[in-house]
Design a protein around this motif. Structure first.
Motif: not given
Length: 157
Positions: A1-6, A51
């Motif tokens: 799972m990719d988790l990106k701080l946006e 971000c």
């Protein structure tokens, strides 16, 4: 799972004052949206970043100025210092940490540390090592930003 701080929510007391500061800083204004008298969202993105930050009315119950240790990465800290100063942003002098590679204090106004070996030393890191030279500034509410110079990333980044 990719988790990106946006996005990071910043607590501010005066939305228009914060908006003017982040425009002066050179962040890109993405959205300034007012839904009601109680809700306004202002969204900015730093140049080169994936971000963003967001602040406004009705965005958070956090105390204005309580966001600390917000890192911005630059490839040349001396150049960044000059540009921010030219933009009228009050920044610290460039410093490096006596304890080694990583700055231990994450509060922009923190010039003394309580642990042995954690002390800001004036100027660039003597070897100009990546991850080792910093400057700090606060937004008008005291939210604390740290610029860190990285010329070469660690493996896996």
């Amino acid at each position: 799972m990719d988790l990106k701080l946006e996005m990071i929510v910043l607590p501010v007391s005066d939305v228009d004052r914060a908006k003017a500061f982040y425009e002066q800083l050179g962040f890109r204004l993405d959205v300034d949206y007012t839904a009601t008298d109680d809700f306004r969202a202002v969204h900015f993105t730093p140049s080169g970043s994936e971000c963003s930050i967001i602040f406004g009315n009705g965005m958070t119950t956090a105390v204005p100025g309580s966001a600390q240790g917000l890192y911005l990465i630059v490839s040349d800290i001396a150049e960044a210092h000059a540009e921010l100063t030219n933009r009228g942003i009050q920044v610290s002098d460039v410093f490096h940490d006596a304890g080694g590679l990583l700055h231990h204090g994450h509060h922009a106004g923190d010039v003394t540390h309580h642990d042995e070996g954690q002390k800001r030393l004036h100027g660039l890191h003597p070897e100009r090592t990546s991850y080792a030279s910093y400057l700090t500034f606060n937004d008008p509410d005291g939210n604390g930003w740290i610029l860190q110079e990285i010329k070469t990333r660690l493996p896996g980044r």
